[in-house]
Design a protein around this motif. Structure first.
Motif, mmCIF file in Angstrom:
data_model
loop_
_atom_site.group_PDB
_atom_site.id
_atom_site.type_symbol
_atom_site.label_atom_id
_atom_site.label_comp_id
_atom_site.label_asym_id
_atom_site.label_seq_id
_atom_site.Cartn_x
_atom_site.Cartn_y
_atom_site.Cartn_z
ATOM 1 N N ASP A 175 0.822 -1.206 0.000
ATOM 2 C CA ASP A 175 0.000 0.000 0.000
ATOM 3 C C ASP A 175 0.858 1.259 0.000
ATOM 4 O O ASP A 175 0.383 2.340 -0.317
ATOM 5 N N MET A 176 2.113 1.120 0.400
ATOM 6 C CA MET A 176 3.012 2.272 0.474
ATOM 7 C C MET A 176 3.866 2.395 -0.779
ATOM 8 O O MET A 176 4.832 3.128 -0.806
ATOM 9 N N PHE A 177 3.497 1.671 -1.819
ATOM 10 C CA PHE A 177 4.306 1.637 -3.037
ATOM 11 C C PHE A 177 4.621 3.036 -3.557
ATOM 12 O O PHE A 177 5.734 3.324 -3.986
ATOM 13 N N TRP A 178 3.634 3.936 -3.489
ATOM 14 C CA TRP A 178 3.821 5.299 -4.002
ATOM 15 C C TRP A 178 4.989 6.004 -3.321
ATOM 16 O O TRP A 178 5.639 6.862 -3.911
ATOM 17 N N ALA A 179 5.277 5.623 -2.078
ATOM 18 C CA ALA A 179 6.361 6.283 -1.352
ATOM 19 C C ALA A 179 7.650 5.471 -1.372
ATOM 20 O O ALA A 179 8.733 6.033 -1.383
ATOM 21 N N SER A 180 7.515 4.153 -1.376
ATOM 22 C CA SER A 180 8.703 3.312 -1.176
ATOM 23 C C SER A 180 9.212 2.661 -2.452
ATOM 24 O O SER A 180 10.345 2.220 -2.521
ATOM 25 N N ASN A 181 8.345 2.543 -3.472
ATOM 26 C CA ASN A 181 8.698 1.804 -4.693
ATOM 27 C C ASN A 181 9.010 0.340 -4.442
ATOM 28 O O ASN A 181 9.695 -0.296 -5.229
ATOM 29 N N ASN A 182 8.529 -0.187 -3.309
ATOM 30 C CA ASN A 182 8.764 -1.590 -2.986
ATOM 31 C C ASN A 182 7.466 -2.375 -3.029
ATOM 32 O O ASN A 182 6.441 -1.882 -2.578
ATOM 33 N N LEU A 183 7.547 -3.579 -3.554
ATOM 34 C CA LEU A 183 6.420 -4.508 -3.511
ATOM 35 C C LEU A 183 6.957 -5.804 -2.929
ATOM 36 O O LEU A 183 8.026 -6.269 -3.324
ATOM 37 N N ARG A 184 6.208 -6.389 -1.983
ATOM 38 C CA ARG A 184 6.672 -7.622 -1.359
ATOM 39 C C ARG A 184 5.517 -8.615 -1.346
ATOM 40 O O ARG A 184 4.388 -8.241 -1.024
ATOM 41 N N TYR A 185 5.811 -9.854 -1.678
ATOM 42 C CA TYR A 185 4.755 -10.863 -1.756
ATOM 43 C C TYR A 185 5.138 -12.122 -1.003
ATOM 44 O O TYR A 185 6.253 -12.609 -1.138
ATOM 45 N N VAL A 186 4.210 -12.634 -0.218
ATOM 46 C CA VAL A 186 4.388 -13.916 0.472
ATOM 47 C C VAL A 186 3.194 -14.769 0.100
ATOM 48 O O VAL A 186 2.056 -14.437 0.432
ATOM 49 N N ASP A 187 3.464 -15.853 -0.628
ATOM 50 C CA ASP A 187 2.390 -16.763 -1.032
ATOM 51 C C ASP A 187 1.231 -16.030 -1.690
ATOM 52 O O ASP A 187 0.069 -16.300 -1.391
ATOM 53 N N SER A 188 1.540 -15.089 -2.548
ATOM 54 C CA SER A 188 0.497 -14.273 -3.168
ATOM 55 C C SER A 188 0.118 -14.850 -4.517
ATOM 56 O O SER A 188 0.969 -15.328 -5.264
ATOM 57 N N SER A 189 -1.163 -14.785 -4.839
ATOM 58 C CA SER A 189 -1.627 -15.240 -6.138
ATOM 59 C C SER A 189 -1.157 -14.263 -7.222
ATOM 60 O O SER A 189 -1.136 -13.057 -7.013
ATOM 61 N N LEU A 190 -0.787 -14.808 -8.379
ATOM 62 C CA LEU A 190 -0.391 -13.937 -9.489
ATOM 63 C C LEU A 190 -1.502 -12.959 -9.842
ATOM 64 O O LEU A 190 -1.237 -11.818 -10.202
ATOM 65 N N GLU A 191 -2.759 -13.406 -9.728
ATOM 66 C CA GLU A 191 -3.870 -12.502 -10.049
ATOM 67 C C GLU A 191 -3.851 -11.272 -9.141
ATOM 68 O O GLU A 191 -4.084 -10.154 -9.578
#
Length: 129
Positions: free
Chosen positions: A48-64
Motif C-alpha cells: 500500500d506504500m508503493f507510491w512512497a517506497s517503490n517496494n512490492l513484497r509478496y508472500v504466497d500471493s496469487s499472481l492474479e
C-alpha cells in the motif's frame, strides 16, 4: 482500517482513545488500530506504500493479486482471464518498473505477455494447485 507504516526513521503513535497507549515504530514496522486498541502488526501493508517506497513484497500471493496491484500502481490495464489464481509467488521488487517485474514473472511462470497501446495481455498455463 487505520494503520501507520514507517518506511524510514522513527515515529511515535499515540492512541487518541486511550492516550496513555503509545508505540514507537521504526523502519519497516506497522501499527494498526483494532477495536480501539493499538496493535503492532506484521508488515502486510508494504504494498500500500508503493507510491512512497517503490517496494512490492509478496508472500504466497496469487499472481492474479499481483497483476491487480501492478494495474493500480503503474496505471495500466492487465488482462489474464483469471487463469493464474493458483500460481503463488514469493518475492520482492524494489524500484523496478513494470517491464522488469513482468519479465521476471514471465520467466518463472512461462507467461506469454503481449503489450498493445492500452493494455497488457497475459496468457499461459494455469498452475493447477
Amino acid at each position: 482500517s487505520d494503520y501507520v507504516h514507517v518506511i524510514n526513521g522513527k515515529v511515535q503513535v499515540i492512541n487518541n482513545v486511550k492516550s496513555q497507549e503509545k508505540l514507537i515504530l521504526t523502519k519497516e514496522m506497522t501499527a494498526q488500530m483494532e477495536q480501539s486498541e493499538l496493535k503492532l502488526k506484521d508488515d502486510v501493508y508494504i504494498n500500500d506504500m508503493f507510491w512512497a517506497s517503490n517496494n512490492l513484497r509478496y508472500v504466497d500471493s496469487s499472481l492474479e493479486q499481483i497483476f491487480d496491484e501492478l494495474e493500480e500502481n503503474f496505471k495500466v490495464s492487465i488482462r489474464t482471464n483469471d487463469v493464474f489464481k493458483n500460481c503463488k509467488f514469493n518475492g520482492a521488487f524494489s524500484g523496478e518498473d513494470i517491464d522488469d517485474i513482468l519479465s521476471t514473472l514471465e520467466v518463472i511462470y512461462d507467461l506469454e505477455i503481449e503489450t498493445s497501446s492500452n493494455e497488457i495481455n497475459i496468457t499461459g498455463e494455469s498452475c493447477k494447485n
